[in-house]
Design a protein around this motif. Structure first.
Motif, PDB file in Angstrom:
ATOM      1  N   ASN A 232      14.460 -10.973   6.300  1.00  0.00           N
ATOM      2  CA  ASN A 232      15.861 -11.355   5.795  1.00  0.00           C
ATOM      3  C   ASN A 232      15.582 -10.270   4.389  1.00  0.00           C
ATOM      4  OD1 ASN A 232      18.053 -12.932   5.362  1.00  0.00           O
ATOM      5  ND2 ASN A 232      17.139 -13.651   3.352  1.00  0.00           N
ATOM      6  N   PRO A 233      16.477  -9.448   4.257  1.00  0.00           N
ATOM      7  CA  PRO A 233      16.741  -8.821   3.138  1.00  0.00           C
ATOM      8  C   PRO A 233      16.844  -9.715   1.630  1.00  0.00           C
ATOM      9  CG  PRO A 233      18.113  -7.887   4.871  1.00  0.00           C
ATOM     10  CD  PRO A 233      17.850  -9.088   5.197  1.00  0.00           C
ATOM     11  N   ARG A 234      16.469  -8.877   0.583  1.00  0.00           N
ATOM     12  CA  ARG A 234      16.556  -9.457  -0.799  1.00  0.00           C
ATOM     13  C   ARG A 234      18.186  -9.747  -0.757  1.00  0.00           C
ATOM     14  NH1 ARG A 234      12.588  -8.053  -4.504  1.00  0.00           N
ATOM     15  NH2 ARG A 234      10.898  -7.089  -3.564  1.00  0.00           N
ATOM     16  N   ALA A 235      18.488 -10.874  -1.572  1.00  0.00           N
ATOM     17  CA  ALA A 235      20.131 -11.184  -1.939  1.00  0.00           C
ATOM     18  C   ALA A 235      19.915 -12.051  -3.021  1.00  0.00           C
ATOM     19  CB  ALA A 235      20.306 -11.859  -0.665  1.00  0.00           C
ATOM     20  N   VAL A 236      21.224 -12.149  -3.531  1.00  0.00           N
ATOM     21  CA  VAL A 236      21.428 -13.085  -4.786  1.00  0.00           C
ATOM     22  C   VAL A 236      21.178 -14.731  -4.035  1.00  0.00           C
ATOM     23  CG1 VAL A 236      22.596 -11.875  -6.356  1.00  0.00           C
ATOM     24  CG2 VAL A 236      23.617 -12.705  -4.497  1.00  0.00           C
ATOM     25  N   PHE A 237      20.936 -15.571  -4.702  1.00  0.00           N
ATOM     26  CA  PHE A 237      20.613 -16.966  -4.325  1.00  0.00           C
ATOM     27  C   PHE A 237      19.381 -17.018  -3.353  1.00  0.00           C
ATOM     28  CE2 PHE A 237      25.137 -16.841  -5.235  1.00  0.00           C
ATOM     29  CZ  PHE A 237      25.009 -17.169  -6.524  1.00  0.00           C
ATOM     30  N   TYR A 238      19.210 -18.427  -3.036  1.00  0.00           N
ATOM     31  CA  TYR A 238      17.913 -18.632  -2.157  1.00  0.00           C
ATOM     32  C   TYR A 238      18.323 -19.477  -0.958  1.00  0.00           C
ATOM     33  CZ  TYR A 238      15.042 -16.267  -5.481  1.00  0.00           C
ATOM     34  OH  TYR A 238      14.572 -15.364  -6.226  1.00  0.00           O
TER      35      TYR A 238
ATOM     36  N   ALA B 235       3.457  -5.118  16.230  1.00  0.00           N
ATOM     37  CA  ALA B 235       4.476  -5.721  16.751  1.00  0.00           C
ATOM     38  C   ALA B 235       5.274  -5.521  17.918  1.00  0.00           C
ATOM     39  CB  ALA B 235       5.448  -6.345  15.567  1.00  0.00           C
ATOM     40  N   VAL B 236       5.932  -6.361  18.645  1.00  0.00           N
ATOM     41  CA  VAL B 236       6.953  -5.747  19.787  1.00  0.00           C
ATOM     42  C   VAL B 236       8.080  -5.355  19.340  1.00  0.00           C
ATOM     43  CG1 VAL B 236       8.171  -6.300  22.165  1.00  0.00           C
ATOM     44  CG2 VAL B 236       6.043  -7.487  21.180  1.00  0.00           C
ATOM     45  N   CYS B 237       8.533  -5.927  18.093  1.00  0.00           N
ATOM     46  CA  CYS B 237       9.940  -5.473  17.539  1.00  0.00           C
ATOM     47  C   CYS B 237      10.112  -6.147  16.283  1.00  0.00           C
ATOM     48  CB  CYS B 237      10.989  -5.841  18.620  1.00  0.00           C
ATOM     49  SG  CYS B 237      11.523  -7.303  18.361  1.00  0.00           S
ATOM     50  N   VAL B 238      10.811  -5.423  15.479  1.00  0.00           N
ATOM     51  CA  VAL B 238      11.401  -6.037  14.095  1.00  0.00           C
ATOM     52  C   VAL B 238      12.621  -6.401  14.206  1.00  0.00           C
ATOM     53  CG1 VAL B 238      11.372  -5.559  11.514  1.00  0.00           C
ATOM     54  CG2 VAL B 238       9.373  -4.948  12.905  1.00  0.00           C
ATOM     55  N   GLY B 239      12.793  -7.593  13.653  1.00  0.00           N
ATOM     56  CA  GLY B 239      14.424  -8.019  13.689  1.00  0.00           C
ATOM     57  C   GLY B 239      14.916  -7.914  12.399  1.00  0.00           C
ATOM     58  N   ILE B 240      16.238  -7.703  12.054  1.00  0.00           N
ATOM     59  CA  ILE B 240      16.231  -7.575  10.518  1.00  0.00           C
ATOM     60  C   ILE B 240      17.720  -8.143  10.386  1.00  0.00           C
ATOM     61  CG2 ILE B 240      16.901  -6.441   8.543  1.00  0.00           C
ATOM     62  CD1 ILE B 240      14.855  -4.489   9.071  1.00  0.00           C
ATOM     63  N   SER B 241      18.239  -9.157   9.446  1.00  0.00           N
ATOM     64  CA  SER B 241      19.376  -9.731   9.363  1.00  0.00           C
ATOM     65  C   SER B 241      20.099  -9.301   8.354  1.00  0.00           C
ATOM     66  CB  SER B 241      19.532 -11.185   9.094  1.00  0.00           C
ATOM     67  OG  SER B 241      20.607 -11.882   9.200  1.00  0.00           O
ATOM     68  N   VAL B 242      21.218  -8.509   8.532  1.00  0.00           N
ATOM     69  CA  VAL B 242      22.055  -7.507   7.723  1.00  0.00           C
ATOM     70  C   VAL B 242      23.410  -7.943   7.384  1.00  0.00           C
ATOM     71  CG1 VAL B 242      22.384  -5.143   7.187  1.00  0.00           C
ATOM     72  CG2 VAL B 242      20.655  -5.641   8.902  1.00  0.00           C
ATOM     73  N   LEU B 243      23.727  -8.430   6.179  1.00  0.00           N
ATOM     74  CA  LEU B 243      25.052  -8.633   5.607  1.00  0.00           C
ATOM     75  C   LEU B 243      25.691  -7.255   5.033  1.00  0.00           C
ATOM     76  CD1 LEU B 243      24.846 -11.763   3.358  1.00  0.00           C
ATOM     77  CD2 LEU B 243      25.855 -11.426   5.556  1.00  0.00           C
ATOM     78  N   THR B 244      26.946  -7.018   4.904  1.00  0.00           N
ATOM     79  CA  THR B 244      27.418  -5.758   4.480  1.00  0.00           C
ATOM     80  C   THR B 244      27.019  -5.836   2.904  1.00  0.00           C
ATOM     81  OG1 THR B 244      29.341  -6.153   5.962  1.00  0.00           O
ATOM     82  CG2 THR B 244      29.554  -4.438   3.955  1.00  0.00           C
ATOM     83  N   GLY B 245      26.944  -4.675   2.417  1.00  0.00           N
ATOM     84  CA  GLY B 245      26.595  -4.491   0.942  1.00  0.00           C
ATOM     85  C   GLY B 245      25.205  -4.361   0.604  1.00  0.00           C
ATOM     86  N   ALA B 246      24.689  -4.594  -0.472  1.00  0.00           N
ATOM     87  CA  ALA B 246      23.345  -4.460  -1.159  1.00  0.00           C
ATOM     88  C   ALA B 246      22.321  -4.652   0.044  1.00  0.00           C
ATOM     89  CB  ALA B 246      23.026  -5.152  -2.484  1.00  0.00           C
ATOM     90  N   PRO B 247      22.299  -5.618   0.963  1.00  0.00           N
ATOM     91  CA  PRO B 247      21.361  -5.884   1.671  1.00  0.00           C
ATOM     92  C   PRO B 247      20.826  -4.767   2.516  1.00  0.00           C
ATOM     93  CG  PRO B 247      22.740  -7.874   1.657  1.00  0.00           C
ATOM     94  CD  PRO B 247      23.218  -6.855   0.894  1.00  0.00           C
ATOM     95  N   ILE B 248      21.979  -3.882   2.930  1.00  0.00           N
ATOM     96  CA  ILE B 248      21.727  -2.759   3.585  1.00  0.00           C
ATOM     97  C   ILE B 248      20.558  -1.766   3.152  1.00  0.00           C
ATOM     98  CG2 ILE B 248      22.879  -0.623   4.605  1.00  0.00           C
ATOM     99  CD1 ILE B 248      25.499  -2.404   4.857  1.00  0.00           C
TER     100      ILE B 248
END
Ligand code: B12
Ligand code: SF4
Length: 471
Positions: free
Chosen positions: A12-18, A60-73
């Motif tokens: 889960n990329p860095r973001a504002v809030f927790y 690892a077999v794979c890495v999955g990443i959750s991506v919102l538009t904007g800075a998390p990219i």
């Protein structure tokens, strides 16, 4: 000690809030963990997330990443590239809102192998199963994937009924650390997915096709009870797009919370039309069961603008919702947006008037006003593009596309300054507190006369307390 079982890493990329990474918890909970090890890494909790994911990805077999538009990219890209350097054979899968809207554009970066669209549980499970069986994920419904340099878009996957998916296993994340960061024993939870509405500025209709699925009330209550028992949870924060979609379901959830004597508070998103349909009795029951705060996307104080946005809400419904919340002592965050393309000054003025009205109605109301900037994947953004607005073309440009607290192209610099000053005075004009009276009085005078020039009081307060205020 290294594990022999295949490993899947989720990031889960860095973001504002927790807010807890519910998307990743959902994916991990749906995997067969009797034969797969799953590790969730949250960039907000790691000192060096890139190194942490690259190290975990080595076997690892794979890495999955959750991506919102904007800075998390930006963060997601750095992690994906580091994974490909550390473990070139490891498959990198992006999912979430940005890859749902722009799968091909995501795959233009060679560090990303698969982009998943929409709901991810079944799709991701199938991807992992295919990889474990030595097969390509390309062609798996709900994905766009690169195979031998070619991009293959598979058929979309229909939205699965949430009740057919396993419960979210919160032991996959360090719940205590989120409590610490949030400074409250609040657990984020999602009881539904999708939205039946059609707001012209929102990506939900494109990503979920106006479909909606919700958990059965008994399941919500049983899971909430488990969270209370396991984590001494005090508040449940429903992160649903539209929690109040079905009045009967809300009623039954409130009833089940009451009959189980959960003794928690809860918060959720609410549309004004839904509040009116819910009615007095059901609202009162929800409050008795612990409802303490709602988040209402009002968007505008002008009925013409609301109609242009296809919001399907009336200003009268907003007033009735506010009245309902105030009468039941419920806190509310009413979100507004100004500066839509072609929005007349009278519409902005109507928004500011409604903000003042709501502020006056209850000290427990917050009224943030944002400046419109188009998010992709909706009618309004498409119209803006047809009229010459240019969206970023490449992933790295999308990473710089961050709107939080900034001025959009359809609001002039003086109008933005005025809006900022207005928000300050509207915040203070009806704020209780004995010692605040000088600022309150000055703010009331300014709001009454709509005079926000030379905001000396604002400068003074910012000098004493420089931290930005959100509401
Ligand atoms: C919590 C939340 C946040 C949190 C993020 C928490 C985190 N994980 O880091 C915070 C508060 C930081 C946040 C911020 C913002 N958010 Co927000 N947020 C949400 C919210 C309310 C809930 C997300 C959630 O947990 N959903 C529940 C889970 C189960 O669903 P999910 O995350 O979508 O995951 C499913 C699928 O997407 C997919 N999936 C997700 N990740 C992955 C990964 C892989 C590998 C796979 C295969 C699948 C997959 O499978 C999951 C299970 O089905 C959503 C609305 C919603 N209800 O979804 C908006 C939403 C995601 N946010 C949105 C927006 C616009 C923002 C902000 C710009 C708002 C603002 N103006 O401040 C900021 C910008 C963030 C930034 N640029 O830094 C938009 C998305 C727009 C977009 N194109 O990205 C949404 C959809 C709201 C909306 N309707 O406009 N947000
Ligand atoms: S803004 Fe809210 S109600 Fe409107 S379409 Fe998006 S999620 Fe649904």
């Amino acid at each position: 000690m290294t594990s022999r079982r295949p490993r899947v890493v989720l990031y889960n990329p860095r973001a504002v809030f927790y807010t807890m990474p519910l998307g990743l918890v959902a994916l991990a909970s749906a995997l067969d963990r009797s034969r797969i090890d799953v590790v969730i890494i949250d960039g907000r909790l790691e000192p060096d997330p890139v190194a942490a994911v690259a190290a975990a990805a080595r076997d690892a077999v794979c890495v999955g990443i959750s991506v919102l538009t904007g800075a998390p990219i930006r963060d997601a890209l750095a992690v994906s590239r580091a994974v490909k350097t550390a473990a070139p054979r490891c498959t990198v899968v992006w999912g979430g809102w940005h890859p749902s809207l722009f799968p091909r554009e995501c795959l233009a970066d060679r560090s990303i192998d698969v982009a998943v669209q929409g709901q991810g549980e079944i799709t991701f499970r199938e991807i992992v199963d295919r990889l474990l069986a030595g097969r390509t994920p390309a062609g798996c419904p709900g994905t766009t994937a690169r195979i031998h340099g070619e991009i293959v878009a598979a058929a979309p996957r229909p939205l699965a009924d949430l009740n057919t998916l396993p419960p979210h296993d919160y032991s996959l994340i360090p719940v205590g650390k989120y409590f610490e960061k949030k400074r409250t024993r609040q657990i984020d939870y999602v009881s539904s997915q999708g939205c039946r509405f059609r707001c012209a500025f929102c990506a939900d209709p494109a990503v979920f096709g106006r479909a909606w699925t919700g958990l059965a009330p008994e399941r919500v209550a049983a899971e909430a009870e488990t969270l209370v028992g396991r984590y001494a949870m005090r508040e449940l924060a429903f992160q649903d797009e539209t929690f109040f979609t079905s009045a009967a379901r809300v009623d039954a959830i409130a009833e089940a919370f009451l009959s189980r004597g959960l003794g928690i508070t809860w918060t959720a998103t609410l549309r004004a039309d839904q509040a009116c349909r819910l009615g007095e009795q059901s609202f009162a029951r929800a409050v008795r069961s612990g409802l303490r705060r709602v988040m209402v996307g009002v968007e505008s104080g002008s009925q013409d603008t609301l109609d242009r946005l296809s919001k399907d809400v009336t200003i009268e419904q907003v007033r009735r919702t506010a009245e309902l919340c105030a009468r039941h002592g419920i806190g509310a965050i009413f979100n507004f947006i100004v500066g839509f393309p072609g929005e007349p000054e009278s519409s902005i003025q109507a928004t500011l008037s409604l903000v003042k009205e709501l502020r006056r109605a209850s000290p427990a109301f917050e009224t943030p006003v944002f400046s419109y900037r188009p998010y992709p994947g909706n009618k309004m953004a498409d119209r803006a593009v047809a009229e010459g607005y240019v969206f970023p073309q490449e992933l790295s440009e999308w990473a710089d596309f961050d709107y939080v607290g900034s001025r959009g192209p359809w609001l002039s610099a003086p109008a933005w300054d005025r809006l900022e000053a207005f928000q300050f005075y509207a915040r203070h004009a009806w704020k209780p507190g004995l010692w605040r009276w000088p600022l309150r009085l000055a703010s009331q005078v300014r709001c009454t006369h709509d005079w926000y020039r030379w905001p000396v009081e604002k400068r003074l307060v910012e000098l004493v307390r420089p931290a930005p205020q959100v509401s």
